[in-house]
Motif scaffolding. Sequence first.
Motif, PDB file in Angstrom:
ATOM      1  N   CYS A 107      17.132   3.775   4.571  1.00 55.64           N
ATOM      2  CA  CYS A 107      17.761   4.783   3.713  1.00 55.64           C
ATOM      3  C   CYS A 107      18.978   4.199   2.994  1.00 55.64           C
ATOM      4  CB  CYS A 107      18.153   5.984   4.566  1.00 55.64           C
ATOM      5  SG  CYS A 107      18.951   7.313   3.642  1.00 55.64           S
ATOM      6  N   ASN A 108      19.769   3.401   3.713  1.00 56.19           N
ATOM      7  CA  ASN A 108      20.924   2.753   3.083  1.00 56.19           C
ATOM      8  C   ASN A 108      20.492   1.742   2.026  1.00 56.19           C
ATOM      9  OD1 ASN A 108      22.914   4.130   4.530  1.00 56.19           O
ATOM     10  ND2 ASN A 108      22.730   2.717   6.276  1.00 56.19           N
ATOM     11  N   LEU A 109      19.404   1.031   2.293  1.00 59.57           N
ATOM     12  CA  LEU A 109      18.894   0.096   1.288  1.00 59.57           C
ATOM     13  C   LEU A 109      18.463   0.824   0.016  1.00 59.57           C
ATOM     14  CD1 LEU A 109      16.741  -2.480   3.310  1.00 59.57           C
ATOM     15  CD2 LEU A 109      18.970  -2.842   2.248  1.00 59.57           C
ATOM     16  N   ASN A 110      17.773   1.927   0.182  1.00 57.06           N
ATOM     17  CA  ASN A 110      17.354   2.705  -0.990  1.00 57.06           C
ATOM     18  C   ASN A 110      18.566   3.238  -1.755  1.00 57.06           C
ATOM     19  OD1 ASN A 110      14.631   2.339  -0.463  1.00 57.06           O
ATOM     20  ND2 ASN A 110      14.521   4.136   0.877  1.00 57.06           N
TER      21      ASN A 110
ATOM     22  N   ILE B  54      26.862   6.850   8.048  1.00 54.22           N
ATOM     23  CA  ILE B  54      27.154   7.210   6.658  1.00 54.22           C
ATOM     24  C   ILE B  54      28.190   6.256   6.056  1.00 54.22           C
ATOM     25  CG2 ILE B  54      26.608   9.645   7.076  1.00 54.22           C
ATOM     26  CD1 ILE B  54      29.618  10.191   7.135  1.00 54.22           C
ATOM     27  N   PHE B  55      28.359   5.092   6.668  1.00 59.25           N
ATOM     28  CA  PHE B  55      29.356   4.127   6.182  1.00 59.25           C
ATOM     29  C   PHE B  55      29.125   3.717   4.729  1.00 59.25           C
ATOM     30  CE2 PHE B  55      30.684  -0.333   5.655  1.00 59.25           C
ATOM     31  CZ  PHE B  55      32.052  -0.181   5.809  1.00 59.25           C
TER      32      PHE B  55
ATOM     33  N   ILE C 180      19.121  12.625   4.443  1.00 58.12           N
ATOM     34  CA  ILE C 180      18.488  11.696   5.380  1.00 58.12           C
ATOM     35  C   ILE C 180      19.543  11.024   6.253  1.00 58.12           C
ATOM     36  CG2 ILE C 180      17.139   9.567   5.570  1.00 58.12           C
ATOM     37  CD1 ILE C 180      15.642  10.422   3.066  1.00 58.12           C
ATOM     38  N   HIS C 181      20.675  10.628   5.627  1.00 57.31           N
ATOM     39  CA  HIS C 181      21.761  10.016   6.386  1.00 57.31           C
ATOM     40  C   HIS C 181      22.286  10.965   7.459  1.00 57.31           C
ATOM     41  CE1 HIS C 181      21.931   6.775   3.451  1.00 57.31           C
ATOM     42  NE2 HIS C 181      22.758   6.147   4.282  1.00 57.31           N
TER      43      HIS C 181
ATOM     44  N   GLN D 197      30.705   9.990  19.675  1.00 59.88           N
ATOM     45  CA  GLN D 197      29.696  10.619  18.820  1.00 59.88           C
ATOM     46  C   GLN D 197      30.162  10.672  17.372  1.00 59.88           C
ATOM     47  OE1 GLN D 197      28.433  14.406  20.360  1.00 59.88           O
ATOM     48  NE2 GLN D 197      28.512  13.693  22.473  1.00 59.88           N
ATOM     49  N   ILE D 198      31.452  10.914  17.169  1.00 57.45           N
ATOM     50  CA  ILE D 198      31.987  10.959  15.795  1.00 57.45           C
ATOM     51  C   ILE D 198      31.921   9.574  15.156  1.00 57.45           C
ATOM     52  CG2 ILE D 198      34.060  11.368  14.425  1.00 57.45           C
ATOM     53  CD1 ILE D 198      34.828  13.533  16.399  1.00 57.45           C
ATOM     54  N   TRP D 199      32.262   8.521  15.933  1.00 52.13           N
ATOM     55  CA  TRP D 199      32.219   7.169  15.380  1.00 52.13           C
ATOM     56  C   TRP D 199      30.779   6.751  15.064  1.00 52.13           C
ATOM     57  CZ3 TRP D 199      35.846   4.561  13.211  1.00 52.13           C
ATOM     58  CH2 TRP D 199      37.178   4.767  13.567  1.00 52.13           C
ATOM     59  N   ILE D 200      29.807   7.155  15.884  1.00 53.02           N
ATOM     60  CA  ILE D 200      28.398   6.855  15.597  1.00 53.02           C
ATOM     61  C   ILE D 200      27.962   7.554  14.318  1.00 53.02           C
ATOM     62  CG2 ILE D 200      26.026   7.181  16.415  1.00 53.02           C
ATOM     63  CD1 ILE D 200      27.059   6.848  19.241  1.00 53.02           C
TER      64      ILE D 200
END
Length: 635
Positions: free
Chosen positions: A100-103, A179-180, A140-141, A171-174
Amino acid sequence: MSVETRRKMSPWSSDVLVDVVMRVPTLYMMDSILNKSFLSDISIFHYSATMSWMQFFRWLFLMSTLFMVAFGLFLLSNKQLMDIYSYLLSMIVMLVSYFCNLNFMKAIYTEEINKFYPENRDLWILIKEDPMNVTKILFIHLTTSFLFTKIWKFRNFNSRRTRVDGEYAMQIWIFFSFIFPLVLRAVYQDLDWFMWSPVIALTMPFVILTGDTFKSFSMHYQELSVNIQTAWMTIQTLGLQSFLENQWIRLHVPKVLRMFWCSRFVFHFIYYFYAISTEYIAANIDTTYYDYQLWRMIVKILMIRSCDTTVSLLGLTSIVSCVAHYFGILMAFCVGSESEEDRNMGTVSAVLFFILALQTGLTGLEPEKRLVRLSKNFCLLFTAISHFIHSMVHPLLMSISAQRNTNLTKHIRILAMCAFLITFPICLLVYLWSEYSASTWLLAVSAFSIEVIMKVTVSLTVYVLFMLDAYRVTFWEKLDDYVYYVQSTGNTIEFLFGIFLFCNGAWIMIFESGGFIRAVMMCIHAYFNIWVQAKEGWKVFMNRRTAVKKINSLPEATEETLRELNDVCAICYQDLNTARVTPCHHYFHGVCLRKWLYVQDNCPLCHKLIYKPEKEENEDKNQNNLQVPAANDNH
């Protein structure tokens, strides 16, 4: 009864359903390996007849290793399977997020876009021009990050069962890690950092997943060592059979096989229905979804594919067992049987069906021959079920007749079942002989069908004799003889059918289709159905002959003596119209005393010896003859 108790007692509770569903994929893996179709598109997994010996052994070693891994996964506990599936789901979520990040990166940096936007394209511009695409990528992210977080939370909760400090912050960091790329593009416009953002986004989830994997590996290794020690202690204490029975129940093997077969059947139904319908439409054939030829072709294909592999055959066997089990319960309800042995039809049918399949090589046959062979095996199974139903009906029929039961409804129910056991084999034989030519298989089905008709006829004859005796006023001394003659005639005919089936099986093994399993089954049939039956029949005949000889050696009481005695038989408590006199001067019916002498040679009243064998009598006579001359010499 509490809800928790009902949940545990239910055969398909939520825990059982989850456990069964988790074990089904391992069966698919074993089935594809045995079927040589596991990842066949990849060269290393592809089997070819042109392989060299080295390539074949390499492929065999790889497939054997994968099969043992799949079998080992099947044997794991519910908790261990949950952990493994959680790791697989976490990896899938990470891959989905990565692509998804690649797209997303490709959507911003393309050659076409750079023609119109020489500088790096800003995220806010992309949102204005293509809001649907950005919304889809953002959705999707968010979904993948949410799923990974929940799976990670479930896995840690399942392993620790306690809450750890800082878990919410983790959980917040994950979530932020997934979504980085979006955050980086929104606040920072550096191209170099953005190109590496999909890999950076997976850094924290990968580190967490790797750490959890190593921790769980050590924990599961210790648990596996404990389970092996426990299994060994169980085998030593209770035995191998009890251990296997416990594992069979723990793994829910029949339910897993049924779930595997049903899911496979549904998949094949959808696939072939769509494929055949598409061919009909492409050929411009005017048909509907309810066309007879369409459904006939689909059913034919589904029956062929239902047993084309070993694992699918086991699944079909489990389905047959389930159907036969409930059919047996229905038959037991119809005749009013409450015996637990009458509810074992499912187990007996499953064993017989599987043996027939192995004996005929069902999975290795060509599709058309497999369909014909499967139909023949079902015919043999139906005749075997008829024998099982007769074994259920016979003791009930003897019971209600011997006890002089006056419940008319019970008589009608059992007699109706007897009528079914006679009608069904006759209809089956008429259909088979009208549709098929004479063959060894047809002779075997005919022998089984005629045998069950004969057994039911013998049972009904004995039932009639007992019912006639129930309405007689005087004692029927010849009843036991008539019952013996009828039953011995039936046993003799059954013995002859056993010899015929053995000869038929020998012909099939020599001239049609041999095999180790068929040879073993013929040996079992020869021992139990011929040798043991002949031995037991001869034993009964000799016991009866000896008893008759014992009775004939006793004097028969005269009518005057019986009239003066005016007593009843001490065995059956019926009037003494005729009687035999024992050496201890006790009077009994001849038939009652004969049954008693089957068991022992002592008088039922005073326990003195009634009959001595000829050897002992000769010895007593010789001893008396020796004592007489000695006495004369003394005088």
